[in-house]
Design a protein around this motif. Structure first.
Motif, short mmCIF file in Angstrom:
data_model
loop_
_atom_site.label_atom_id
_atom_site.label_comp_id
_atom_site.label_asym_id
_atom_site.label_seq_id
_atom_site.Cartn_x
_atom_site.Cartn_y
_atom_site.Cartn_z
N MET A 4 3.51 7.10 -21.60
CA MET A 4 2.15 5.80 -20.57
C MET A 4 1.39 5.55 -19.32
SD MET A 4 1.06 1.73 -22.26
CE MET A 4 1.21 2.62 -24.21
N ALA A 5 0.50 6.20 -18.77
CA ALA A 5 0.43 5.73 -17.76
C ALA A 5 0.11 4.46 -17.10
CB ALA A 5 -0.83 5.83 -17.18
N GLU A 6 1.43 4.37 -16.02
CA GLU A 6 1.22 2.78 -15.21
C GLU A 6 1.22 3.08 -13.75
OE1 GLU A 6 5.10 0.21 -15.43
OE2 GLU A 6 4.80 0.89 -13.46
N PHE A 7 0.06 2.01 -13.63
CA PHE A 7 -0.23 1.67 -12.12
C PHE A 7 0.11 0.39 -11.45
CE2 PHE A 7 -3.78 3.24 -15.28
CZ PHE A 7 -4.14 4.51 -14.81
N ARG A 8 0.54 1.24 -10.13
CA ARG A 8 0.73 0.24 -9.32
C ARG A 8 -0.43 0.32 -7.70
NH1 ARG A 8 3.76 0.13 -4.45
NH2 ARG A 8 5.01 -1.94 -3.95
N PHE A 9 -1.21 -0.86 -7.95
CA PHE A 9 -1.89 -1.06 -6.24
C PHE A 9 -1.24 -2.39 -5.91
CE2 PHE A 9 -4.41 -0.22 -10.79
CZ PHE A 9 -4.30 0.88 -10.16
N VAL A 10 -1.14 -2.10 -4.76
CA VAL A 10 -1.30 -3.29 -3.98
C VAL A 10 -2.50 -3.37 -2.97
CG1 VAL A 10 0.85 -3.84 -2.01
CG2 VAL A 10 1.68 -2.29 -3.85
N THR A 11 -1.96 -4.22 -2.76
CA THR A 11 -4.08 -5.62 -1.83
C THR A 11 -3.38 -5.91 -0.60
OG1 THR A 11 -4.95 -4.29 -3.64
CG2 THR A 11 -6.71 -5.34 -1.84
N THR A 12 -4.02 -6.15 0.26
CA THR A 12 -3.25 -6.87 1.48
C THR A 12 -5.13 -7.41 2.13
OG1 THR A 12 -1.45 -5.88 2.08
CG2 THR A 12 -2.64 -7.34 3.72
N TRP A 13 -5.25 -8.65 1.96
CA TRP A 13 -6.22 -9.62 2.68
C TRP A 13 -5.61 -10.16 3.88
CZ3 TRP A 13 -7.87 -12.81 -1.82
CH2 TRP A 13 -8.49 -11.67 -2.99
N GLU A 14 -6.12 -10.09 5.31
CA GLU A 14 -5.97 -10.91 6.43
C GLU A 14 -7.41 -11.88 6.73
OE1 GLU A 14 -4.28 -8.78 9.76
OE2 GLU A 14 -2.84 -7.69 8.30
N ALA A 61 -6.61 7.38 -19.31
CA ALA A 61 -5.06 7.67 -17.89
C ALA A 61 -5.18 8.35 -17.19
CB ALA A 61 -4.52 6.02 -18.03
N PRO A 62 -4.83 9.73 -17.84
CA PRO A 62 -4.01 10.52 -17.04
C PRO A 62 -5.03 11.40 -16.54
CG PRO A 62 -3.42 10.92 -19.00
CD PRO A 62 -4.17 9.57 -19.26
N VAL A 63 -6.91 11.56 -16.59
CA VAL A 63 -7.68 12.02 -15.50
C VAL A 63 -8.78 10.73 -15.31
CG1 VAL A 63 -7.50 13.92 -17.31
CG2 VAL A 63 -8.93 11.84 -18.01
N ALA A 64 -8.80 9.31 -15.43
CA ALA A 64 -9.51 8.57 -14.65
C ALA A 64 -8.50 7.59 -14.26
CB ALA A 64 -10.00 7.74 -16.56
N GLY A 65 -7.02 8.03 -14.05
CA GLY A 65 -6.40 6.89 -13.05
C GLY A 65 -7.49 6.96 -11.81
N PRO A 66 -8.06 8.33 -10.82
CA PRO A 66 -8.21 7.52 -10.35
C PRO A 66 -9.35 6.82 -9.88
CG PRO A 66 -7.96 9.99 -10.19
CD PRO A 66 -7.66 9.27 -10.89
N LEU A 67 -10.53 7.09 -10.68
CA LEU A 67 -11.88 5.97 -11.15
C LEU A 67 -11.08 4.73 -11.48
CD1 LEU A 67 -13.81 7.71 -13.45
CD2 LEU A 67 -14.29 7.06 -10.54
N PHE A 68 -9.67 4.16 -11.73
CA PHE A 68 -9.08 3.19 -12.72
C PHE A 68 -8.99 2.49 -11.05
CE2 PHE A 68 -7.74 4.65 -16.50
CZ PHE A 68 -9.51 4.11 -17.31
N ALA A 69 -8.30 3.65 -10.17
CA ALA A 69 -7.56 2.91 -8.83
C ALA A 69 -8.86 2.88 -7.98
CB ALA A 69 -6.95 3.63 -7.90
N TRP A 70 -9.72 3.59 -7.94
CA TRP A 70 -11.08 3.11 -7.35
C TRP A 70 -11.40 1.77 -7.94
CZ3 TRP A 70 -16.42 2.35 -9.14
CH2 TRP A 70 -16.77 2.15 -8.11
N ASN A 71 -11.80 0.97 -9.18
CA ASN A 71 -12.24 0.42 -9.32
C ASN A 71 -11.75 -1.26 -8.84
OD1 ASN A 71 -13.97 -1.25 -11.81
ND2 ASN A 71 -12.34 -2.20 -12.35
N HIS A 72 -10.13 -0.90 -9.15
CA HIS A 72 -9.27 -2.13 -9.22
C HIS A 72 -9.36 -1.99 -7.42
CE1 HIS A 72 -5.92 -4.41 -8.54
NE2 HIS A 72 -5.20 -3.70 -7.57
#
Length: 159
Positions: A1-11, A123-134
Protein backbone atom coordinates in the motif's frame (compact mmCIF):
# COMPACT_ATOMS: atom_id res chain seq x y z
CA UNK A 1 0.00 0.00 0.00
CA UNK A 2 1.31 3.44 -0.95
CA UNK A 3 2.33 5.79 1.82
CA UNK A 4 2.97 9.48 1.36
CA UNK A 5 5.13 11.76 3.49
CA UNK A 6 4.82 15.48 3.00
CA UNK A 7 6.61 18.21 4.93
CA UNK A 8 5.58 21.83 4.44
CA UNK A 9 7.03 24.90 6.13
CA UNK A 10 5.38 28.31 6.32
CA UNK A 11 7.20 31.40 7.55
CA UNK A 12 4.88 34.14 8.75
CA UNK A 13 5.79 37.59 10.03
CA UNK A 14 3.60 37.07 13.09
CA UNK A 15 3.86 36.30 16.79
CA UNK A 16 3.88 32.59 17.55
CA UNK A 17 0.91 32.88 19.94
CA UNK A 18 -1.36 34.28 17.23
CA UNK A 19 -0.32 31.59 14.76
CA UNK A 20 -0.75 28.83 17.34
CA UNK A 21 -4.24 30.08 18.29
CA UNK A 22 -5.30 30.05 14.62
CA UNK A 23 -3.90 26.59 13.94
CA UNK A 24 -5.33 25.24 17.19
CA UNK A 25 -8.84 26.46 16.29
CA UNK A 26 -9.78 24.00 13.53
CA UNK A 27 -13.47 25.02 13.35
CA UNK A 28 -12.33 28.46 12.06
CA UNK A 29 -10.09 27.06 9.32
CA UNK A 30 -12.77 27.16 6.58
CA UNK A 31 -12.90 30.96 7.04
CA UNK A 32 -9.32 31.27 5.82
CA UNK A 33 -8.40 27.95 4.15
CA UNK A 34 -10.25 27.89 0.83
CA UNK A 35 -9.64 24.18 0.13
CA UNK A 36 -11.40 23.19 3.35
CA UNK A 37 -15.14 22.80 2.97
CA UNK A 38 -16.11 21.96 6.56
CA UNK A 39 -14.88 21.05 10.02
CA UNK A 40 -17.16 19.27 12.46
CA UNK A 41 -16.19 18.85 16.10
CA UNK A 42 -16.89 15.29 17.25
CA UNK A 43 -15.33 15.33 20.75
CA UNK A 44 -13.85 18.16 22.82
CA UNK A 45 -10.96 16.24 24.43
CA UNK A 46 -9.40 17.10 27.77
CA UNK A 47 -8.26 20.51 29.05
CA UNK A 48 -5.12 20.38 26.85
CA UNK A 49 -7.05 19.16 23.82
CA UNK A 50 -5.84 15.55 23.96
CA UNK A 51 -8.58 13.32 22.54
CA UNK A 52 -10.19 16.21 20.65
CA UNK A 53 -11.71 14.88 17.42
CA UNK A 54 -12.73 16.66 14.24
CA UNK A 55 -14.08 15.58 10.87
CA UNK A 56 -12.61 17.52 7.93
CA UNK A 57 -13.96 17.66 4.39
CA UNK A 58 -11.50 18.95 1.80
CA UNK A 59 -11.94 19.69 -1.89
CA UNK A 60 -8.86 18.92 -3.92
CA UNK A 61 -7.57 20.88 -6.88
CA UNK A 62 -8.09 17.65 -8.84
CA UNK A 63 -11.85 17.68 -8.18
CA UNK A 64 -12.24 14.91 -5.63
CA UNK A 65 -13.16 15.33 -1.98
CA UNK A 66 -11.42 13.87 1.03
CA UNK A 67 -13.16 13.30 4.33
CA UNK A 68 -11.24 12.16 7.37
CA UNK A 69 -11.17 12.48 11.14
CA UNK A 70 -8.26 13.69 13.21
CA UNK A 71 -7.91 12.68 16.85
CA UNK A 72 -5.43 14.84 18.75
CA UNK A 73 -2.86 12.58 20.42
CA UNK A 74 -0.29 15.04 21.73
CA UNK A 75 -0.15 18.76 22.51
CA UNK A 76 2.73 20.94 23.64
CA UNK A 77 0.83 24.20 24.28
CA UNK A 78 2.02 27.01 22.07
CA UNK A 79 4.44 24.72 20.22
CA UNK A 80 2.96 21.60 18.64
CA UNK A 81 -0.17 19.59 17.95
CA UNK A 82 -0.13 15.97 16.75
CA UNK A 83 -2.96 13.76 15.65
CA UNK A 84 -3.95 10.54 13.98
CA UNK A 85 -6.09 10.45 10.84
CA UNK A 86 -8.74 7.92 9.85
CA UNK A 87 -11.21 7.88 6.99
CA UNK A 88 -10.29 8.51 3.35
CA UNK A 89 -6.66 8.69 4.47
CA UNK A 90 -4.99 7.06 7.45
CA UNK A 91 -1.86 8.15 9.23
CA UNK A 92 -0.48 11.01 11.30
CA UNK A 93 -0.08 14.76 11.14
CA UNK A 94 2.00 17.13 13.23
CA UNK A 95 2.12 20.93 13.48
CA UNK A 96 5.36 22.28 14.95
CA UNK A 97 5.79 26.02 15.58
CA UNK A 98 9.09 27.79 16.21
CA UNK A 99 9.54 31.44 17.20
CA UNK A 100 12.37 33.11 15.30
CA UNK A 101 12.21 36.65 16.67
CA UNK A 102 8.97 37.99 15.24
CA UNK A 103 8.78 35.34 12.53
CA UNK A 104 6.91 32.12 13.18
CA UNK A 105 8.07 29.04 11.34
CA UNK A 106 5.25 26.51 10.99
CA UNK A 107 6.27 23.00 9.98
CA UNK A 108 3.57 20.51 9.04
CA UNK A 109 4.40 16.84 8.67
CA UNK A 110 1.74 14.63 7.07
CA UNK A 111 2.37 10.88 6.74
CA UNK A 112 -0.64 9.11 5.29
CA UNK A 113 -1.77 6.30 3.08
CA UNK A 114 -4.95 6.38 1.01
CA UNK A 115 -7.84 4.29 2.29
CA UNK A 116 -10.32 4.84 -0.53
CA UNK A 117 -10.15 1.98 -2.98
CA UNK A 118 -9.74 4.08 -6.12
CA UNK A 119 -6.93 6.09 -4.52
CA UNK A 120 -5.13 2.94 -3.41
CA UNK A 121 -5.38 1.51 -6.92
CA UNK A 122 -4.05 4.60 -8.73
CA UNK A 123 -1.52 5.70 -6.08
CA UNK A 124 1.48 3.98 -7.71
CA UNK A 125 1.07 6.10 -10.87
CA UNK A 126 -0.85 9.08 -9.48
CA UNK A 127 1.56 9.75 -6.61
CA UNK A 128 3.02 12.87 -8.26
CA UNK A 129 -0.51 14.27 -8.80
CA UNK A 130 -1.44 13.57 -5.17
CA UNK A 131 1.76 15.34 -4.08
CA UNK A 132 1.05 18.33 -6.34
CA UNK A 133 -2.47 18.54 -4.92
CA UNK A 134 -1.26 18.36 -1.31
CA UNK A 135 1.25 21.14 -1.90
CA UNK A 136 -1.39 23.32 -3.61
CA UNK A 137 -3.76 22.84 -0.67
CA UNK A 138 -1.00 23.73 1.78
CA UNK A 139 -0.16 26.84 -0.25
CA UNK A 140 -3.84 27.84 0.06
CA UNK A 141 -3.50 27.41 3.82
CA UNK A 142 -0.38 29.54 4.08
CA UNK A 143 -1.84 32.35 1.99
CA UNK A 144 -5.17 32.23 3.80
CA UNK A 145 -3.64 32.19 7.28
CA UNK A 146 -1.46 35.19 6.50
CA UNK A 147 -4.49 37.08 5.21
CA UNK A 148 -6.58 36.00 8.25
CA UNK A 149 -3.91 37.25 10.65
CA UNK A 150 -3.18 40.37 8.61
CA UNK A 151 0.52 39.52 8.34
CA UNK A 152 3.07 38.84 5.60
CA UNK A 153 3.71 35.32 4.39
CA UNK A 154 7.48 35.37 3.95
CA UNK A 155 8.01 31.95 2.44
CA UNK A 156 6.64 28.45 1.97
CA UNK A 157 8.80 25.42 1.33
CA UNK A 158 8.20 21.73 0.91
CA UNK A 159 10.24 18.59 1.19
Amino acid sequence: MAEFRFVTTWELEAPIDAVYRAIGDSPCWPAWWKSLRSVEELAPGDADGIGRRYRYTWKSRLGYRLCFEIRVTRVLPGRSIEGSASGDVQGTGRWLLIDEGGVTRVRYEWRVRPARRWMTLVAPVAGPLFAWNHHAVMEDGATGLARWLGVRLLRTTRE
